[in-house]
Write an enzyme that holds these catalytic residues in place. Structure first.
Site, PDB file in Angstrom:
ATOM      1  N   GLU A 172       0.819  -1.220   0.000  1.00 50.34           N
ATOM      2  CA  GLU A 172       0.000   0.000   0.000  1.00 50.34           C
ATOM      3  C   GLU A 172       0.849   1.264   0.000  1.00 50.34           C
ATOM      4  O   GLU A 172       1.258   1.742   1.053  1.00 50.34           O
ATOM      5  CB  GLU A 172      -0.936   0.012   1.221  1.00 50.34           C
ATOM      6  CG  GLU A 172      -1.826   1.255   1.244  1.00 50.34           C
ATOM      7  CD  GLU A 172      -2.764   1.335   2.450  1.00 50.34           C
ATOM      8  OE1 GLU A 172      -2.664   0.496   3.358  1.00 50.34           O
ATOM      9  OE2 GLU A 172      -3.596   2.252   2.472  1.00 50.34           O
ATOM     10  N   LYS A 214      -2.400  -1.984  -3.323  1.00 54.08           N
ATOM     11  CA  LYS A 214      -3.451  -1.123  -2.753  1.00 54.08           C
ATOM     12  C   LYS A 214      -3.056   0.337  -2.935  1.00 54.08           C
ATOM     13  O   LYS A 214      -2.425   0.931  -2.054  1.00 54.08           O
ATOM     14  CB  LYS A 214      -3.632  -1.466  -1.273  1.00 54.08           C
ATOM     15  CG  LYS A 214      -4.615  -0.566  -0.534  1.00 54.08           C
ATOM     16  CD  LYS A 214      -5.028  -1.166   0.802  1.00 54.08           C
ATOM     17  CE  LYS A 214      -5.835  -0.202   1.627  1.00 54.08           C
ATOM     18  NZ  LYS A 214      -6.473  -0.812   2.795  1.00 54.08           N
TER      19      LYS A 214
HETATM   20  P1  13P Z   1      -9.144   4.150   4.161  1.00 52.24           P
HETATM   21  O1  13P Z   1      -9.978   3.420   3.149  1.00 52.24           O
HETATM   22  O2  13P Z   1      -9.949   4.763   5.281  1.00 52.24           O
HETATM   23  O3  13P Z   1      -8.190   5.116   3.518  1.00 52.24           O
HETATM   24  O4  13P Z   1      -8.264   3.064   4.901  1.00 52.24           O
HETATM   25  C1  13P Z   1      -7.641   2.105   4.156  1.00 52.24           C
HETATM   26  C2  13P Z   1      -6.395   1.706   4.815  1.00 52.24           C
HETATM   27  O5  13P Z   1      -6.160   0.528   5.038  1.00 52.24           O
HETATM   28  C3  13P Z   1      -5.413   2.745   5.180  1.00 52.24           C
HETATM   29  O6  13P Z   1      -4.181   2.157   5.478  1.00 52.24           O
END
Ligand code: 13P
Length: 334
Positions: A172, A214
């Site tokens: 991510e 992600k």
């Molecule tokens: P949000 O969808 O609230 O941005 O959170 C996703 C997430 O895992 C952030 O690390």
């Protein structure tokens, strides 16, 4: 199950991931916002209510847990056991947060020390995938090369260790929406960030078939005063992500990043409408899946059914969006 099978299940058609891995600090902020005391019992009660909702497994493939939650029990059953009974994969956030990068006002995500041992423990506790979030902010001078390289390097080292432990990593890299920049700047920065992430993942020898990316969507800065147009968001997001996607990756699951529930669903739907390939673009939302459910819960902590109904409906909307079948007039139609 091998890591490729896990990653495929995580992005199965019409399903997405629930990011319920808020650290205690972040969860306390969320609970404060609805005037509920943040203690272990309340944090578990809210999360357990979501995890046991009637249609959970129809729309949710996996849940990202926080260290506290993966160790909690309800009526003698551990949370991973409860998820497994729902046929939902338990996952775990393993980074230790974004910490100050030396010599800059930016951050680098930490948590590599001792990670191999922690991963082995989480596997035994039932986790089958993991998450690590690198954070990048946009300004005239940021992100610096140092932040882009340091965060990508950490993400790649994390991902390699997760695969070694027999789990699928969620990689991510989040370019924050905060700032006055326009959508083109977000596109340029996200391109650079994804490019370096893929570069580092390759150097680390990652098996792309056993991971999920992600990323953020491509949006105008939240203080730019420019309203996002869904067609443009979808077009630029698809272009940016597809330009950097190794073909072996089974799917992409977007973060919501502070978009409203409606926007996060609408933009995901548009991405899938414009997507001409069979590639899976789905959700891994935290706030955009939980906001309304949290507000409903705060009104009456005992009314499990009302909370689950709201959560199931929000997940259903996102499930439709992940197939490009959502329409605005379905909202509140139930
Ligand atoms: P949000 O969808 O609230 O941005 O959170 C996703 C997430 O895992 C952030 O690390």
């Amino acid at each position: 199950m091998n890591i490729n099978e896990i990653a495929k299940l995580m992005v199965a058609k019409g399903k997405g991931i629930l990011a319920a891995d808020e650290s205690t600090g972040t969860m306390t902020k969320r609970l404060d916002s609805v005037n509920i005391e943040s203690n272990e019992e309340n944090r578990l009660a809210f999360r357990h209510t979501l995890f046991t909702s009637k249609n959970f497994q129809n729309y949710i493939s996996g849940v990202i847990l926080y260290d506290e939650t993966i160790r909690q029990k309800k009526n003698g059953k551990s949370i991973p056991e409860i998820l497994r009974e729902q046929k939902v994969l338990p996952g775990i956030k393993v980074d230790k947060g974004a910490k100050k990068l030396v010599g800059s006002d930016e951050t680098v995500t930490e948590g590599l020390d001792g990670l191999r041992e922690r991963l082995n423990e989480y596997y035994k506790l039932g986790a089958r995938f993991a998450k690590w979030r690198g954070v990048y902010k946009i300004s005239n001078e940021f992100p610096s090369n140092n932040s882009v390289v340091a965060n990508a390097h950490a993400l790649a080292r994390y991902a390699a260790l997760v695969q070694e432990a027999g789990m699928a990593p969620i990689v991510e890299p989040e370019v924050l929406m905060d700032g006055k920049h326009d959508i083109q700047k977000c596109y340029d920065v996200t391109s650079k960030v994804l490019e370096e992430c893929m570069n580092q993942l390759r150097i680390a020898g990652i098996d792309f078939s056993g991971m999920v990316l992600k990323p953020n969507m491509i949006l105008n800065g939240s203080e730019s005063g420019i309203k996002n147009k869904k067609e443009q968001v979808a077009e630029l997001t698809l272009k940016c992500v597809q330009n950097h996607l190794p073909s072996e990756i089974p799917g992409v699951a977007f973060l919501s990043g502070g978009q409203s529930e409606f926007e996060a669903t609408e933009n995901l739907n548009e991405i899938n409408k414009q997507n001409k390939t069979s590639f899976a673009f789905t959700y891994s939302y935290g706030r955009a899946l939980q906001q309304s459910a949290l507000k409903t819960w705060a009104k009456n902590l005992k009314d499990t059914e009302a909370v689950q109904k709201v959560f199931d409906e929000r997940s259903r909307m996102n499930s439709l969006a992940a197939k490009g079948e959502w329409k605005a007039d379905l909202e509140n139609a139930a």
